[in-house]
Design a protein around this motif. Structure first.
Motif, PDB file in Angstrom:
ATOM      1  N   VAL A  23     -11.554   6.927  -4.990  1.00 48.61           N
ATOM      2  CA  VAL A  23     -11.460   7.172  -3.547  1.00 48.61           C
ATOM      3  C   VAL A  23     -12.757   6.685  -2.908  1.00 48.61           C
ATOM      4  O   VAL A  23     -13.847   7.136  -3.273  1.00 48.61           O
ATOM      5  N   PHE A  24     -12.622   5.750  -1.978  1.00 46.41           N
ATOM      6  CA  PHE A  24     -13.784   5.092  -1.392  1.00 46.41           C
ATOM      7  C   PHE A  24     -13.980   5.467   0.068  1.00 46.41           C
ATOM      8  O   PHE A  24     -13.020   5.508   0.830  1.00 46.41           O
ATOM      9  N   LYS A  25     -15.246   5.740   0.408  1.00 40.78           N
ATOM     10  CA  LYS A  25     -15.573   6.005   1.802  1.00 40.78           C
ATOM     11  C   LYS A  25     -16.088   4.707   2.417  1.00 40.78           C
ATOM     12  O   LYS A  25     -16.616   3.835   1.706  1.00 40.78           O
ATOM     13  N   THR A  26     -15.924   4.592   3.706  1.00 42.29           N
ATOM     14  CA  THR A  26     -16.364   3.402   4.431  1.00 42.29           C
ATOM     15  C   THR A  26     -17.577   3.772   5.268  1.00 42.29           C
ATOM     16  O   THR A  26     -17.502   4.650   6.123  1.00 42.29           O
ATOM     17  N   LEU A  27     -18.692   3.129   4.974  1.00 41.18           N
ATOM     18  CA  LEU A  27     -19.943   3.385   5.690  1.00 41.18           C
ATOM     19  C   LEU A  27     -20.305   2.157   6.514  1.00 41.18           C
ATOM     20  O   LEU A  27     -20.111   1.029   6.071  1.00 41.18           O
ATOM     21  N   VAL A  28     -20.851   2.401   7.685  1.00 34.75           N
ATOM     22  CA  VAL A  28     -21.275   1.291   8.537  1.00 34.75           C
ATOM     23  C   VAL A  28     -22.793   1.380   8.697  1.00 34.75           C
ATOM     24  O   VAL A  28     -23.341   2.442   8.983  1.00 34.75           O
ATOM     25  N   ALA A  29     -23.427   0.250   8.461  1.00 38.94           N
ATOM     26  CA  ALA A  29     -24.883   0.179   8.541  1.00 38.94           C
ATOM     27  C   ALA A  29     -25.266  -0.995   9.447  1.00 38.94           C
ATOM     28  O   ALA A  29     -24.412  -1.784   9.850  1.00 38.94           O
ATOM     29  N   TYR A  60       0.856  -1.181   0.000  1.00 43.13           N
ATOM     30  CA  TYR A  60       0.000   0.000   0.000  1.00 43.13           C
ATOM     31  C   TYR A  60       0.894   1.232   0.000  1.00 43.13           C
ATOM     32  O   TYR A  60       2.085   1.135   0.270  1.00 43.13           O
ATOM     33  N   ARG A  61       0.308   2.352  -0.340  1.00 41.83           N
ATOM     34  CA  ARG A  61       1.019   3.625  -0.195  1.00 41.83           C
ATOM     35  C   ARG A  61       0.046   4.596   0.441  1.00 41.83           C
ATOM     36  O   ARG A  61      -1.177   4.366   0.411  1.00 41.83           O
ATOM     37  N   ASP A 115      -6.359  -0.275 -10.605  1.00 39.51           N
ATOM     38  CA  ASP A 115      -5.218  -1.002 -10.031  1.00 39.51           C
ATOM     39  C   ASP A 115      -5.177  -0.800  -8.526  1.00 39.51           C
ATOM     40  O   ASP A 115      -4.762  -1.674  -7.783  1.00 39.51           O
ATOM     41  N   GLU A 116      -5.560   0.406  -8.110  1.00 41.76           N
ATOM     42  CA  GLU A 116      -5.597   0.689  -6.681  1.00 41.76           C
ATOM     43  C   GLU A 116      -6.721   1.678  -6.399  1.00 41.76           C
ATOM     44  O   GLU A 116      -7.075   2.488  -7.245  1.00 41.76           O
ATOM     45  N   ILE A 117      -7.279   1.537  -5.207  1.00 43.38           N
ATOM     46  CA  ILE A 117      -8.286   2.479  -4.735  1.00 43.38           C
ATOM     47  C   ILE A 117      -7.777   3.041  -3.413  1.00 43.38           C
ATOM     48  O   ILE A 117      -6.917   2.437  -2.759  1.00 43.38           O
ATOM     49  N   ALA A 118      -8.321   4.185  -3.031  1.00 44.36           N
ATOM     50  CA  ALA A 118      -7.941   4.791  -1.759  1.00 44.36           C
ATOM     51  C   ALA A 118      -9.057   4.566  -0.751  1.00 44.36           C
ATOM     52  O   ALA A 118     -10.233   4.697  -1.074  1.00 44.36           O
ATOM     53  N   PRO A 127      -7.671  -3.199  -5.019  1.00 40.03           N
ATOM     54  CA  PRO A 127      -9.007  -3.562  -4.528  1.00 40.03           C
ATOM     55  C   PRO A 127      -9.194  -5.060  -4.300  1.00 40.03           C
ATOM     56  O   PRO A 127      -9.889  -5.467  -3.371  1.00 40.03           O
ATOM     57  N   GLU A 128      -8.552  -5.880  -5.144  1.00 39.37           N
ATOM     58  CA  GLU A 128      -8.669  -7.343  -4.979  1.00 39.37           C
ATOM     59  C   GLU A 128      -8.001  -7.785  -3.672  1.00 39.37           C
ATOM     60  O   GLU A 128      -8.520  -8.634  -2.945  1.00 39.37           O
ATOM     61  N   GLU A 129      -6.841  -7.183  -3.376  1.00 33.68           N
ATOM     62  CA  GLU A 129      -6.125  -7.504  -2.129  1.00 33.68           C
ATOM     63  C   GLU A 129      -6.954  -7.045  -0.916  1.00 33.68           C
ATOM     64  O   GLU A 129      -7.050  -7.747   0.085  1.00 33.68           O
TER      65      GLU A 129
END
Length: 163
Positions: free
Chosen positions: A49-55, A21-22, A127-130, A144-146
């Motif tokens: 760029v992805f946000k993390t939501l909790v439901a 990761y970087r 290839d990569e997402i944040a 994203p696969e990792e």
């Protein structure tokens, strides 16, 4: 995040798992914790760029959803992905107790417990997402696969169709 002491738990977990990761740091604006602000500040593609939501699912309990920052979670799609009848976002006050993270610094990696996790399927186009590194002011970029393998996440359609 230079120096060993500045590593977040999320970063240490990825390192232990051998996942590359970087990171990118940014100035936190307490009055604007939105993902759009992060994208603008860092000059990034909002689709990456992805946000993390909790439901919380009616039957399944806490659920984690990662979607592009400028998109909105479709609660019907989220419920279908989780195999639940209804899903509602948790109140921000519940976030630290459930995840160990605060709003604006919630990472899908390293939550207090392992919750079922779902990532918007468009993530695989990159290839990569944040995602958040687990603190406000730092994003980590990962394949994203990792990420899905590490968090045992499923890729599925999660966002509202508004384009």
């Amino acid at each position: 995040m230079s120096g060993k002491n500045n590593k977040t738990n999320a970063m240490r977990l990825l390192e232990t798992a051998g996942i590359a990761y970087r990171t990118m740091e940014y100035e936190v604006d307490e009055s604007d914790l939105s993902g759009a602000h992060v994208v603008e500040t860092l000059g990034l593609d909002p689709d990456r760029v992805f946000k993390t939501l909790v439901a919380r699912g009616e039957k399944k309990g806490p659920l984690v959803f990662c979607i592009p920052v400028c998109e909105e979670l479709d609660l019907k799609k989220a419920a279908a992905a989780a195999g639940d009848k209804r899903v509602e976002l948790i109140h921000v006050k519940e976030l630290p107790g459930l995840t160990g993270y605060i709003r604006g610094g919630c990472s899908p990696v390293g939550m207090k417990k392992k919750y079922p996790t779902y990532i918007e399927e468009t993530a695989v186009l990159f290839d990569e997402i944040a995602v958040s590194a687990g603190v406000r002011g730092c994003q980590m970029f990962v394949d994203p696969e990792e990420l899905a393998r590490f968090t045992e996440a499923e890729f599925c359609s999660l966002v509202k169709e508004n384009r």
